[in-house]
Design a protein around this motif. Structure first.
Motif, mmCIF file in Angstrom:
data_model
loop_
_atom_site.group_PDB
_atom_site.id
_atom_site.type_symbol
_atom_site.label_atom_id
_atom_site.label_comp_id
_atom_site.label_asym_id
_atom_site.label_seq_id
_atom_site.Cartn_x
_atom_site.Cartn_y
_atom_site.Cartn_z
ATOM 1 N N PHE A 49 0.806 -1.231 -0.357
ATOM 2 C CA PHE A 49 0.277 0.018 -0.166
ATOM 3 C C PHE A 49 1.133 1.570 0.090
ATOM 4 N N PRO A 50 1.591 1.633 1.038
ATOM 5 C CA PRO A 50 2.361 2.397 0.634
ATOM 6 C C PRO A 50 3.406 2.439 -0.705
ATOM 7 N N ASN A 51 4.019 1.259 -1.111
ATOM 8 C CA ASN A 51 4.487 2.025 -2.514
ATOM 9 C C ASN A 51 3.667 2.521 -3.630
ATOM 10 N N TYR A 52 2.378 1.856 -3.460
ATOM 11 C CA TYR A 52 0.891 2.232 -4.569
ATOM 12 C C TYR A 52 1.089 4.442 -3.907
ATOM 13 N N VAL A 53 1.517 3.793 -3.154
ATOM 14 C CA VAL A 53 0.627 5.816 -2.409
ATOM 15 C C VAL A 53 1.914 6.697 -3.240
ATOM 16 N N VAL A 54 2.982 6.008 -3.329
ATOM 17 C CA VAL A 54 3.935 7.044 -3.604
ATOM 18 C C VAL A 54 4.066 7.358 -4.976
ATOM 19 N N LEU A 55 3.777 5.690 -5.427
ATOM 20 C CA LEU A 55 4.103 5.374 -7.092
ATOM 21 C C LEU A 55 2.691 6.465 -7.392
ATOM 22 N N THR A 56 1.102 6.456 -7.495
ATOM 23 C CA THR A 56 0.340 6.948 -7.694
ATOM 24 C C THR A 56 0.777 9.138 -7.328
ATOM 25 N N LEU A 57 1.155 9.452 -6.404
ATOM 26 C CA LEU A 57 1.861 10.504 -5.649
ATOM 27 C C LEU A 57 3.008 11.063 -7.801
ATOM 28 N N VAL A 133 -5.076 2.744 -12.369
ATOM 29 C CA VAL A 133 -4.357 0.942 -13.444
ATOM 30 C C VAL A 133 -3.564 0.068 -13.004
ATOM 31 N N ILE A 134 -2.224 0.960 -12.536
ATOM 32 C CA ILE A 134 -1.259 0.317 -12.276
ATOM 33 C C ILE A 134 -1.542 -0.980 -11.251
ATOM 34 N N VAL A 135 -1.744 0.146 -10.014
ATOM 35 C CA VAL A 135 -2.458 -1.031 -9.049
ATOM 36 C C VAL A 135 -2.624 -2.229 -9.356
ATOM 37 N N LEU A 136 -3.636 -2.162 -9.761
ATOM 38 C CA LEU A 136 -4.486 -2.855 -10.732
ATOM 39 C C LEU A 136 -3.758 -4.554 -11.157
ATOM 40 N N LEU A 137 -2.626 -4.007 -11.770
ATOM 41 C CA LEU A 137 -1.825 -4.772 -12.732
ATOM 42 C C LEU A 137 -0.933 -4.925 -12.026
ATOM 43 N N HIS A 138 -0.484 -4.118 -11.176
ATOM 44 C CA HIS A 138 1.021 -4.795 -10.219
ATOM 45 C C HIS A 138 -0.261 -5.559 -9.814
ATOM 46 N N GLY A 139 -1.167 -5.660 -8.617
ATOM 47 C CA GLY A 139 -1.515 -6.417 -7.712
ATOM 48 C C GLY A 139 -2.127 -8.022 -7.719
ATOM 49 N N VAL A 140 -2.225 -7.905 -9.428
ATOM 50 C CA VAL A 140 -3.255 -9.036 -9.882
ATOM 51 C C VAL A 140 -2.067 -9.761 -10.133
ATOM 52 N N LEU A 141 -0.781 -9.229 -11.025
ATOM 53 C CA LEU A 141 0.067 -10.122 -11.746
ATOM 54 C C LEU A 141 0.998 -10.723 -10.948
ATOM 55 N N ARG A 142 1.505 -9.709 -9.636
ATOM 56 C CA ARG A 142 2.649 -11.092 -8.880
ATOM 57 C C ARG A 142 1.869 -11.718 -8.099
ATOM 58 N N ALA A 143 2.556 -12.717 -7.603
ATOM 59 C CA ALA A 143 2.528 -13.605 -6.770
ATOM 60 C C ALA A 143 3.018 -13.055 -5.414
ATOM 61 N N PRO A 144 1.881 -13.186 -4.692
ATOM 62 C CA PRO A 144 2.169 -12.499 -2.947
ATOM 63 C C PRO A 144 3.366 -13.877 -2.726
ATOM 64 N N GLU A 145 4.560 -13.051 -1.405
ATOM 65 C CA GLU A 145 4.975 -13.904 -0.954
ATOM 66 C C GLU A 145 4.540 -14.089 0.686
ATOM 67 N N ASP A 146 3.284 -14.936 0.801
ATOM 68 C CA ASP A 146 3.175 -15.190 2.159
ATOM 69 C C ASP A 146 2.893 -17.181 1.931
#
Length: 170
Positions: A49-57, A133-146
């Protein structure tokens, strides 16, 4: 009789993740189903989330390149946000401690007045759309490390990770 209050839990949701981890191309893959893509989106949104905020800013600041004075003005506002909100000790003015809620309220009002004065609402809207759009693409395409405990598939994913290919207990 009574025990002292436990220290406040530190949350990792407000931590800016390292950019190499955020931009790791080896972690990108297509989801196999709609449920997996929604799971990935929620997990990555929580984690980055913080990375997405910085990217949008940053996208918003890039839209302001055609208006350099406005860009400098908003850079100063963002610097005030970073300096005043990330402080560990309270802000003291004339020997009075100012509450964090008052500081955030003042910064919100100052930002809204700046947006009205500079008339950059359309640029802000474009930045939010591009950021979404960037958040949606990154969020769906990146496999989470959990871990498997956090996954909706539970321990079923352990069969894939097992070197012998055995089935996990169900």
């Amino acid at each position: 009789m009574s025990s002292p209050a436990p220290p406040p839990a530190t949350t990792n949701s407000a931590v800016l993740r390292p950019w190499p981890q955020f931009l790791d191309l080896s972690a990108l893959s297509l989801p196999i189903s709609l449920s997996e893509s929604s799971y990935r989106l929620t997990q990555n949104f929580r984690f980055f989330f913080p990375n997405y905020v910085v990217l949008t800013l940053l996208v918003f600041l890039l839209t302001l390149l055609t208006r350099p004075l406005t860009l400098i003005f908003f850079l100063c506002i963002f610097a005030a946000w970073i300096y005043l909100v990330s402080r560990d000790e309270p802000l003291t003015v004339l020997d009075y401690d100012i509450d964090q809620k008052i500081i955030v309220g003042f910064l919100v009002v100052m930002t809204l007045v700046a947006l009205l004065w500079a008339r950059v609402w359309s640029k802000l809207l474009v930045a939010f759309i591009v950021g979404a759009v960037i958040v949606l693409l990154h969020g769906v395409l990146r496999a989470p490390e959990d871990s498997a405990e956090d996954s909706p598939y539970g321990s079923l994913l352990n069969a894939v990770d097992s070197p012998r290919g055995e089935y996990a207990s169900v």
